[in-house]
Each structure stands twice: as structure tokens, then as C-alpha cells.
Design a protein around this motif. Sequence first.
Motif, mmCIF file in Angstrom:
data_model
loop_
_atom_site.group_PDB
_atom_site.id
_atom_site.type_symbol
_atom_site.label_atom_id
_atom_site.label_comp_id
_atom_site.label_asym_id
_atom_site.label_seq_id
_atom_site.Cartn_x
_atom_site.Cartn_y
_atom_site.Cartn_z
ATOM 1 N N SER A 41 0.850 -1.182 0.000
ATOM 2 C CA SER A 41 0.000 0.000 0.000
ATOM 3 C C SER A 41 0.881 1.225 0.000
ATOM 4 N N GLU A 42 0.533 2.213 -0.811
ATOM 5 C CA GLU A 42 1.332 3.424 -0.865
ATOM 6 C C GLU A 42 1.268 4.186 0.453
ATOM 7 N N ALA A 43 0.204 3.979 1.233
ATOM 8 C CA ALA A 43 0.092 4.669 2.518
ATOM 9 C C ALA A 43 1.132 4.171 3.513
ATOM 10 N N ILE A 44 1.619 2.944 3.328
ATOM 11 C CA ILE A 44 2.640 2.400 4.234
ATOM 12 C C ILE A 44 3.890 2.063 3.416
ATOM 13 N N ALA A 45 3.772 1.066 2.565
ATOM 14 C CA ALA A 45 4.886 0.691 1.681
ATOM 15 C C ALA A 45 4.319 -0.227 0.610
ATOM 16 N N PRO A 46 4.820 -0.136 -0.610
ATOM 17 C CA PRO A 46 4.312 -0.993 -1.693
ATOM 18 C C PRO A 46 4.878 -2.407 -1.645
ATOM 19 N N GLY A 47 5.076 -2.936 -0.466
ATOM 20 C CA GLY A 47 5.620 -4.276 -0.306
ATOM 21 C C GLY A 47 6.144 -4.464 1.114
ATOM 22 N N LEU A 48 7.003 -5.460 1.287
ATOM 23 C CA LEU A 48 7.613 -5.727 2.588
ATOM 24 C C LEU A 48 8.727 -4.712 2.843
ATOM 25 N N TYR A 49 8.639 -4.003 3.970
ATOM 26 C CA TYR A 49 9.638 -2.985 4.297
ATOM 27 C C TYR A 49 10.648 -3.585 5.266
ATOM 28 N N PHE A 50 11.952 -3.407 4.968
ATOM 29 C CA PHE A 50 13.016 -4.003 5.780
ATOM 30 C C PHE A 50 14.086 -2.954 6.062
ATOM 31 N N GLU A 51 14.442 -2.849 7.337
ATOM 32 C CA GLU A 51 15.497 -1.912 7.756
ATOM 33 C C GLU A 51 16.558 -2.644 8.559
ATOM 34 N N ILE A 52 17.772 -2.120 8.496
ATOM 35 C CA ILE A 52 18.852 -2.521 9.398
ATOM 36 C C ILE A 52 19.286 -1.270 10.144
ATOM 37 N N ARG A 53 19.369 -1.371 11.461
ATOM 38 C CA ARG A 53 19.823 -0.249 12.279
ATOM 39 C C ARG A 53 21.066 -0.655 13.077
ATOM 40 N N HIS A 54 21.995 0.304 13.208
ATOM 41 C CA HIS A 54 23.156 0.101 14.068
ATOM 42 C C HIS A 54 23.398 1.393 14.830
ATOM 43 N N ASN A 55 23.450 1.268 16.149
ATOM 44 C CA ASN A 55 23.576 2.447 17.012
ATOM 45 C C ASN A 55 22.466 3.461 16.729
ATOM 46 N N GLY A 56 21.287 2.937 16.350
ATOM 47 C CA GLY A 56 20.136 3.791 16.102
ATOM 48 C C GLY A 56 20.031 4.315 14.701
ATOM 49 N N GLY A 57 21.104 4.292 13.914
ATOM 50 C CA GLY A 57 21.098 4.834 12.562
ATOM 51 C C GLY A 57 20.806 3.768 11.522
ATOM 52 N N PRO A 58 20.134 4.134 10.426
ATOM 53 C CA PRO A 58 19.807 3.148 9.386
ATOM 54 C C PRO A 58 20.998 2.836 8.497
ATOM 55 N N LEU A 59 21.091 1.577 8.060
ATOM 56 C CA LEU A 59 22.108 1.121 7.115
ATOM 57 C C LEU A 59 21.419 0.650 5.838
ATOM 58 N N ASN A 60 22.154 0.644 4.758
ATOM 59 C CA ASN A 60 21.603 0.197 3.484
ATOM 60 C C ASN A 60 21.548 -1.333 3.457
ATOM 61 N N PRO A 61 20.357 -1.929 3.478
ATOM 62 C CA PRO A 61 20.279 -3.400 3.496
ATOM 63 C C PRO A 61 20.912 -4.053 2.275
ATOM 64 N N GLU A 62 20.830 -3.389 1.124
ATOM 65 C CA GLU A 62 21.346 -4.013 -0.093
ATOM 66 C C GLU A 62 22.859 -4.217 -0.023
ATOM 67 N N GLY A 63 23.540 -3.408 0.783
ATOM 68 C CA GLY A 63 24.963 -3.605 0.966
ATOM 69 C C GLY A 63 25.296 -4.811 1.825
ATOM 70 N N TRP A 64 24.298 -5.350 2.532
ATOM 71 C CA TRP A 64 24.503 -6.511 3.401
ATOM 72 C C TRP A 64 24.149 -7.811 2.695
ATOM 73 N N TRP A 65 23.412 -7.720 1.588
ATOM 74 C CA TRP A 65 23.006 -8.928 0.880
ATOM 75 C C TRP A 65 24.087 -9.385 -0.078
ATOM 76 N N PRO A 66 24.144 -10.676 -0.397
ATOM 77 C CA PRO A 66 25.122 -11.139 -1.391
ATOM 78 C C PRO A 66 24.882 -10.447 -2.731
ATOM 79 N N SER A 67 25.920 -10.136 -3.434
ATOM 80 C CA SER A 67 25.796 -9.480 -4.740
ATOM 81 C C SER A 67 25.132 -10.434 -5.714
ATOM 82 N N GLN A 68 24.235 -9.873 -6.511
ATOM 83 C CA GLN A 68 23.482 -10.697 -7.464
ATOM 84 C C GLN A 68 24.341 -11.022 -8.700
#
Length: 393
Positions: free
Chosen positions: A366-393
Motif C-alpha cells: 500500500s502506498e500509505a505504508i509501503a508498496p511491499g515488505l519494508y526491511f530496515e537494518i539499524r546500528h547504534n540507532g542509525g539506518p544502514l543500506n540493506p542491499e549492501g549486506w546482501w550477497p551481490s546478485q
Amino acid sequence: MRICAISSHSCGFRALFWCVFLVGFLPPSGAAALEPEAELRETRDAIQDLERSQEERQAALQELEGLLADAARGTEASRRELRELAQARSRQETVVADQEDRVEAARERLEDERRAAARLVRDQWQRERHPGRIDGQSGGGRHQAVFAARIRDAREEALEVLRDRIEALETARENLERERAVLAEQEEQARAAVADLEREEARQRQAMAELEVAIEDESLELERLQRNAETLEAVIEEVEARSAARAEAPDDSAPAQPDVAFSELEGELPRPADGRVVRSFNDSRGSRLRSRWRGTVLDVENGAAVRAVHYGRVVYADWMQGYGFLVIVDHGERYLTLYSNVEEILVAEGDRVGAGEQMAVAGEGSEAIAPGLYFEIRHNGGPLNPEGWWPSQ
């Protein structure tokens, strides 16, 4: 709406400017002296009306989000009840099948006893009708009474067993009928739960549609996003404070953590679900909005399993405005992962989860929340880019 508001402001201030300008050149008559004051009052009233309207719209938007949260929780409760009823029905059907097997076995034993009793009665009748046969076979009549007594005892024993079997069969039948009645009642409850679920889902869809219409106003949407972000930040601060307290007083009864720490998984972290990336980290949330995505949105099939990416403790599992149903997992070392906009949560706060363990069920975007599954990574309270943690395609 925003354009109209700005135009109203501009027109009001333009009129005020010309009124003040003309005051310096018009003669100080009573009527002319009152015109700028009247125009000023009208401008102030217009500004107050605009501010009041904006406040009322913000209040209405918050109330709508509250209704959406209530409808979503009702939907999740109905789904949970339906799942529990389905499990209970499955267990009940197993009991009923077992009862039917026992009834069938008792019926077979009963038929065997009936045949045995019939043979004894027939043999007794033949011996009483032809007593000479016993004399000839036994070498005289002295054993006839003994044989007759034995036959009578065997017949009575068979009849007694037969009566016991009949009672056992009737008991089994009664138990089976009770189990079937319970099963029918559970089926009725399941149908009622489905009806409740459909009503709650209709309420949720209506509230979501109204919310999506309301947030088309950029000023409302920007303030809503800022408020939602502040709510999440407050929850994360509380989570980190509790995590720090647990670290100072470790629980000896807690299971040992795996050898691989979360910090060592960069470039190897699994995805929470299969799906392509439709919103990347730091992408703009709107063409003219200053807000950006602080995580990644995956296009996941509705009903798919949402899994923990690593061992951890569930520190939040509930609805949150702007994020839908949200699960936060603490992985230690001040690393958190967030999974939001799911349809149903299968874990509770305080649960420990292993890598790959299912925690939720994916829902529709839903555009009111997210157009799919929303996933975050936090470290020390700050957000990190999840795609940098996934294996390269």
C-alpha cells in the motif's frame, strides 16, 4: 488543497498591502480610516481559518490512522482465531478417526463373539436333542453332566463377553457422537471467524483507501511521515535502553548465541523474503517530498513467509502508525532489523528467533505504508543500506 491555501494567503497579503498603500494617499475620513482595519481583520480571520482547517485535517488524519490500526488488529485477531480453530479441528478429526477405528474394531470383535455364542448354543441344542451321541463319543453317560456343565459355563462366559463388548461399543459410539458435536461446533465457530475476518478486512481496506486519498496533500503527508519517524525513533531508543540493561545483567538461562555475530554477516546476510527491490535505501518517497526511504521495500508475494535474517530477540511486535504490523529483532552489538507492512505477526515480544525462522506473513502493499515488505537494518540507532549486506546478485 495546498495550492488553494497558498493562494488565499497571497491574495490576503496582496489586498492588505494595497490597503496600507492607499491609506497614505487617501484623506483621513472616517470611512477610509476603517477600510484598512476591516481588511486586516479579514486577512487575520482568513489566516486563522486556514490554520484551524489544517489542524482539523491533521486531527482527522490521526483519527483515521487510529481506526486503521484498530481494523488491522481486529483482522489479525480474526486470522489468529481462525488458524487456532483450524488446528483444533485437525486435532479433533484425528480423535474422531481414532474413535471410528476403535468402534470398527469393537464391532468386529462383537461379531466374533456372536458367532462363538451361536456355535455354543447350537452345540448345546444338538446335545440336548441327541444325548446318545455324547454317550457314544465319550464311552458312556457318566461324563454327560460334566460336558453339559462346561458348555453352559462357556456359553455364559461368551454371553458375558458379548454384553461387555456391546457396552464398549455403545460407549465408543457415544464418544464418537460427542466428538462429532464438538467438531460441528468448531466448524460453526470457524465460519463465524471467517465472517468477522471478512468484515475487518473490509474495514481495513476502506480505512486504507481513505488514508491514501488524504495523504495526497503533500503538507499532510510530510507531517505524517515526520510524526511516524519520530514514533519509530522513540521506540528504537527504548529498545536500545532495554538491550543495554540486559547486557549489564545477562540472563544465565538464555540460550547461547551462534558463533557468527551479526556484524560479520555483511555481504552474506539473507533476505527476509524472496522478492525484487521496488524501493531502495535513500530513495525519495515522493516526487516533491523531502522524506526518503530509510530501508528497502521488497515486492513479496502475498502470504509469503517473512523470516528472521539472523538469531535474535523480538523486542517489538505490534501495529505502528505509518509502518503497519512491525517486528523488530535485536541481534546484539546494537544491531536491529525491522520488518514492517506484514499481514500477520506469528511471534511475540520477548521471543527468541533463529536465523530463517518464520516470524510473520507478508501482506499486500500500500502506498500509505509501503508498496511491499519494508526491511530496515539499524546500528547504534542509525539506518544502514540493506542491499549492501546482501550477497551481490
